[in-house]
Design a protein around this motif. Sequence first.
Motif, mmCIF file in Angstrom:
data_model
loop_
_atom_site.group_PDB
_atom_site.id
_atom_site.type_symbol
_atom_site.label_atom_id
_atom_site.label_comp_id
_atom_site.label_asym_id
_atom_site.label_seq_id
_atom_site.Cartn_x
_atom_site.Cartn_y
_atom_site.Cartn_z
ATOM 1 N N LYS A 16 40.270 47.139 41.915
ATOM 2 C CA LYS A 16 39.766 45.879 42.464
ATOM 3 C C LYS A 16 39.701 44.797 41.384
ATOM 4 O O LYS A 16 40.171 43.678 41.588
ATOM 5 N N LYS A 17 39.152 45.135 40.218
ATOM 6 C CA LYS A 17 39.033 44.159 39.125
ATOM 7 C C LYS A 17 40.417 43.771 38.590
ATOM 8 O O LYS A 17 40.678 42.605 38.304
ATOM 9 N N MET A 19 43.164 43.706 40.301
ATOM 10 C CA MET A 19 43.791 42.809 41.287
ATOM 11 C C MET A 19 43.197 41.408 41.193
ATOM 12 O O MET A 19 43.916 40.419 41.310
ATOM 13 N N GLN A 20 41.897 41.308 40.961
ATOM 14 C CA GLN A 20 41.279 39.991 40.792
ATOM 15 C C GLN A 20 41.834 39.288 39.553
ATOM 16 O O GLN A 20 41.988 38.076 39.541
ATOM 17 N N THR A 21 42.138 40.057 38.519
ATOM 18 C CA THR A 21 42.641 39.509 37.271
ATOM 19 C C THR A 21 44.112 39.115 37.358
ATOM 20 O O THR A 21 44.541 38.162 36.719
ATOM 21 N N ASN A 22 44.907 39.842 38.163
ATOM 22 C CA ASN A 22 46.364 39.687 38.153
ATOM 23 C C ASN A 22 46.974 39.135 39.438
ATOM 24 O O ASN A 22 48.188 38.974 39.501
ATOM 25 N N CYS A 23 46.180 38.872 40.453
ATOM 26 C CA CYS A 23 46.722 38.381 41.726
ATOM 27 C C CYS A 23 46.196 36.982 42.040
ATOM 28 O O CYS A 23 45.098 36.620 41.660
ATOM 29 N N SER A 25 44.820 34.103 44.721
ATOM 30 C CA SER A 25 43.917 34.166 45.875
ATOM 31 C C SER A 25 44.758 34.141 47.145
ATOM 32 O O SER A 25 45.961 33.862 47.102
ATOM 33 N N LYS A 117 49.300 34.963 37.674
ATOM 34 C CA LYS A 117 47.941 35.079 37.163
ATOM 35 C C LYS A 117 47.868 36.248 36.190
ATOM 36 O O LYS A 117 48.442 37.303 36.419
ATOM 37 N N ASN A 146 42.890 27.477 31.858
ATOM 38 C CA ASN A 146 42.081 28.650 31.496
ATOM 39 C C ASN A 146 41.537 28.599 30.081
ATOM 40 O O ASN A 146 40.499 29.179 29.805
ATOM 41 N N SER A 171 43.880 24.972 38.776
ATOM 42 C CA SER A 171 44.091 26.384 38.438
ATOM 43 C C SER A 171 45.568 26.712 38.226
ATOM 44 O O SER A 171 45.895 27.699 37.586
#
Length: 184
Positions: A16-17, A19-23, A25, A117, A146, A171
């Motif tokens: 999950k983390k 995917m949040q870091t590499n995908c 929204s 991302k 970033n 972003s």
Amino acid sequence: MESKKIRCGDKELTVKKAMQTNCFSVKGYKLLFRLANRFQPENVLIIGSGFGLTPLYVSAYSQKTTCIVFEKEPSIAVITRNVVKKYAHSSIIIHDKSFGEFDCPGLEYFDFIIWGKGTDVSFHSFENVLQYITGKSVMIIYGINNSLTHKQFWGAVSTYPKVSVTFDFYSFGVVFFNSKLHQK
């Protein structure tokens, strides 16, 4: 229940983390799909696979699209291959190496380039990809605000002579190389 962990750089993260870091929204993926549908690219370069979601969204509009994907994290590249194998309707080629080792013999151009991302951006990499740019090429760069390094990179890209128009969406940024368009 224990969460499965995968390696991302020098860290072990939950899926999950990672995917949040590499995908992107959901909104980001919808925008990528709309841009791809609008510009209808034939050859797409993707740096950072987003676990296979990025090439799937970009190639969803046409079976004629060819995506070349560079994913530097071997654990993510394995997942990406499985996702692409199961869901892809067009040609998606995944390289599990860094973009710095970039070489695409036989390809003359990319009309859509995505720096995803969680990827490293550098002006050297940007200059490497310029040999594959045409007047109808569109580039999307994630994470332009970033860090100070990313902001400086975006500033250098925005003022590069071959770049005609840029859009800063905070972003991510969108870059056009069409000489008929003029920056204001």
